[in-house]
Design a protein around this motif. Structure first.
Motif, mmCIF file in Angstrom:
data_model
loop_
_atom_site.group_PDB
_atom_site.id
_atom_site.type_symbol
_atom_site.label_atom_id
_atom_site.label_comp_id
_atom_site.label_asym_id
_atom_site.label_seq_id
_atom_site.Cartn_x
_atom_site.Cartn_y
_atom_site.Cartn_z
ATOM 1 N N GLN B 68 0.807 -1.211 0.000
ATOM 2 C CA GLN B 68 0.000 0.000 0.000
ATOM 3 C C GLN B 68 0.843 1.264 0.000
ATOM 4 O O GLN B 68 0.340 2.348 -0.266
ATOM 5 C CB GLN B 68 -0.916 0.023 1.243
ATOM 6 N N LEU B 72 7.354 8.275 -2.452
ATOM 7 C CA LEU B 72 8.461 9.050 -3.001
ATOM 8 C C LEU B 72 9.245 9.666 -1.846
ATOM 9 O O LEU B 72 8.685 10.420 -1.050
ATOM 10 C CB LEU B 72 7.914 10.153 -3.916
ATOM 11 N N ILE B 74 12.230 12.095 -0.984
ATOM 12 C CA ILE B 74 13.082 13.112 -1.602
ATOM 13 C C ILE B 74 14.268 13.375 -0.692
ATOM 14 O O ILE B 74 14.099 13.629 0.506
ATOM 15 C CB ILE B 74 12.277 14.390 -1.871
ATOM 16 N N VAL B 95 13.637 -0.204 -2.671
ATOM 17 C CA VAL B 95 13.845 0.900 -3.615
ATOM 18 C C VAL B 95 13.681 0.382 -5.045
ATOM 19 O O VAL B 95 14.275 -0.622 -5.418
ATOM 20 C CB VAL B 95 15.252 1.515 -3.441
ATOM 21 N N ARG B 97 13.294 2.871 -7.840
ATOM 22 C CA ARG B 97 13.812 3.844 -8.806
ATOM 23 C C ARG B 97 14.530 4.960 -8.078
ATOM 24 O O ARG B 97 14.099 5.380 -6.996
ATOM 25 C CB ARG B 97 12.686 4.428 -9.662
ATOM 26 N N HIS B 109 15.755 11.728 -5.920
ATOM 27 C CA HIS B 109 14.377 11.309 -5.682
ATOM 28 C C HIS B 109 14.324 9.779 -5.712
ATOM 29 O O HIS B 109 14.679 9.175 -6.715
ATOM 30 C CB HIS B 109 13.456 11.876 -6.753
ATOM 31 N N VAL B 113 8.863 0.960 -2.334
ATOM 32 C CA VAL B 113 7.658 0.164 -2.167
ATOM 33 C C VAL B 113 7.692 -0.481 -0.787
ATOM 34 O O VAL B 113 8.687 -1.113 -0.417
ATOM 35 C CB VAL B 113 7.595 -0.941 -3.241
ATOM 36 N N ASP B 119 8.378 -0.981 7.065
ATOM 37 C CA ASP B 119 9.190 -0.983 5.851
ATOM 38 C C ASP B 119 9.751 0.406 5.584
ATOM 39 O O ASP B 119 10.944 0.580 5.327
ATOM 40 C CB ASP B 119 8.341 -1.418 4.643
ATOM 41 N N ASP B 138 6.551 11.315 0.657
ATOM 42 C CA ASP B 138 5.166 11.484 0.228
ATOM 43 C C ASP B 138 4.627 10.204 -0.390
ATOM 44 O O ASP B 138 5.277 9.597 -1.241
ATOM 45 C CB ASP B 138 5.068 12.587 -0.843
ATOM 46 N N LEU B 139 3.421 9.864 0.013
ATOM 47 C CA LEU B 139 2.745 8.738 -0.631
ATOM 48 C C LEU B 139 2.489 9.059 -2.095
ATOM 49 O O LEU B 139 2.037 10.158 -2.427
ATOM 50 C CB LEU B 139 1.394 8.497 0.028
ATOM 51 N N ILE B 140 2.778 8.091 -2.961
ATOM 52 C CA ILE B 140 2.446 8.269 -4.372
ATOM 53 C C ILE B 140 1.015 7.801 -4.569
ATOM 54 O O ILE B 140 0.674 6.649 -4.271
ATOM 55 C CB ILE B 140 3.417 7.482 -5.275
ATOM 56 N N ARG B 141 0.192 8.698 -5.027
ATOM 57 C CA ARG B 141 -1.206 8.401 -5.198
ATOM 58 C C ARG B 141 -1.445 7.592 -6.465
ATOM 59 O O ARG B 141 -2.262 6.696 -6.532
ATOM 60 C CB ARG B 141 -1.974 9.726 -5.251
ATOM 61 N N ASN B 142 -0.640 7.921 -7.474
ATOM 62 C CA ASN B 142 -0.872 7.348 -8.777
ATOM 63 C C ASN B 142 0.326 7.661 -9.659
ATOM 64 O O ASN B 142 0.932 8.715 -9.503
ATOM 65 C CB ASN B 142 -2.122 8.011 -9.385
ATOM 66 N N GLU B 143 0.636 6.759 -10.550
ATOM 67 C CA GLU B 143 1.734 7.040 -11.480
ATOM 68 C C GLU B 143 1.317 6.602 -12.865
ATOM 69 O O GLU B 143 0.880 5.479 -13.069
ATOM 70 C CB GLU B 143 3.005 6.305 -11.032
#
Lengths: 159, 159
Positions: B68, B72, B74, B95, B97, B109, B113, B119, B138-143
């Motif tokens: 979940q 990201l 930074i 990691v 990327r 950046h 996951v 984690d 920051d949680l990634i909402r969507n990519e």
DNA sequence: TATGAAAGGTTGAACCC
DNA sequence: GGGTTCAACCTTTCATA
């Protein structure tokens, strides 16, 4: 432990396809996992249908292709329009990835490819016209990607 | 105009492989481009050897797989150590990327996951121990990703 | 560099357990 | 679910221009 019904075979398949999606055959995975090739094919089909694997793509080194300006454009979107604007940004020529982040001002990260300053100016203008405020713009020096090790059976122990 | 010696066929090949690296055969591209399948295969091999295509991988929807916390992180790296630290970060479990950006404080950046907060804590600690200062998380909402349209012959005109 | 042909591997579909 | 079979397709290799 399996996540969301993913068993070891699923995880192995995902890991292999994440590592090399084009030169890895069902048979190769099948041999390594001691199942038949068609079982692997059925699983792959299921993973694709479930949307767990959403696609396969080639990694392109844009600099080598003559596009010197692989750039990260960090934008701010009003939260209610973030998703809509992120999807619209993807349609702007030169945009190759859009990441929506949950919180903070700089909530839409757009990766773009350009050959020259004119490309970048146009892309910035296009994003702005959509309603995305450009907060920052940075040349990407290098980008490294790696398969997620959580799917790798040989790497389960994480401190 | 061809970039760095890439002709229309090369660009078409790259575009197709960027769109679907696994289900696109040389023959399919060959038919569309009116050349033989062998020619396409030779070109693909050349593009791979030149490093212009650096790999092929499956796109995984981590949320669907039960992870979940696609996040990201930074970071700030001292410029002289940026590249070294970026490569080291890629080895941290979770990691997937690492993007090095040229300028600014927040110059590394890291996309990670995780299944739970533990984690993320561990990953943050690992990055910190390497020498990467975590500036934001920051949680990634969507990519969303898309093939680069500059390689698409049907989309050459860009205002 | 592009093409063609033969051998062997790979896939998808239908079917069985 | 997993496995088998098979026809169609794909790739590899090598020879040819």
């Amino acid at each position: 432990m399996t996540l969301e019904g993913l068993d070891e075979l699923d995880k192995k398949i995902i890991h292999e396809l994440q590592t090399d999606a084009r030169h890895t055959s069902s048979g190769t995975i099948a041999d390594a996992a001691d199942v038949s090739a068609s079982t692997v094919r059925n699983r792959i089909q299921r993973l694709e249908q479930q949307g767990l694997i959403s696609g396969y793509h080639a990694d392109v080194e844009y600099e080598s292709a003559g596009y010197q300006l692989y750039t990260l454009i960090i934008c701010t979107a009003p939260v209610p329009r973030r998703e809509e604007l992120a999807e619209a940004a993807l349609e702007v020529p030169g945009v190759v990835r859009v990441t929506e982040v949950m919180t903070g001002e700089e909530n839409v990260h757009v990766s773009v490819v350009g050959a020259d300053g004119d490309d970048l100016s146009r892309i910035g203008r296009d994003l702005d016209e959509l309603g995305l405020e450009v907060a920052d713009e940075d040349l990407i020096r290098n980008e490294h990607v790696d398969a997620f090790d959580g799917f790798d059976a040989d790497c389960e122990d994480r401190s």
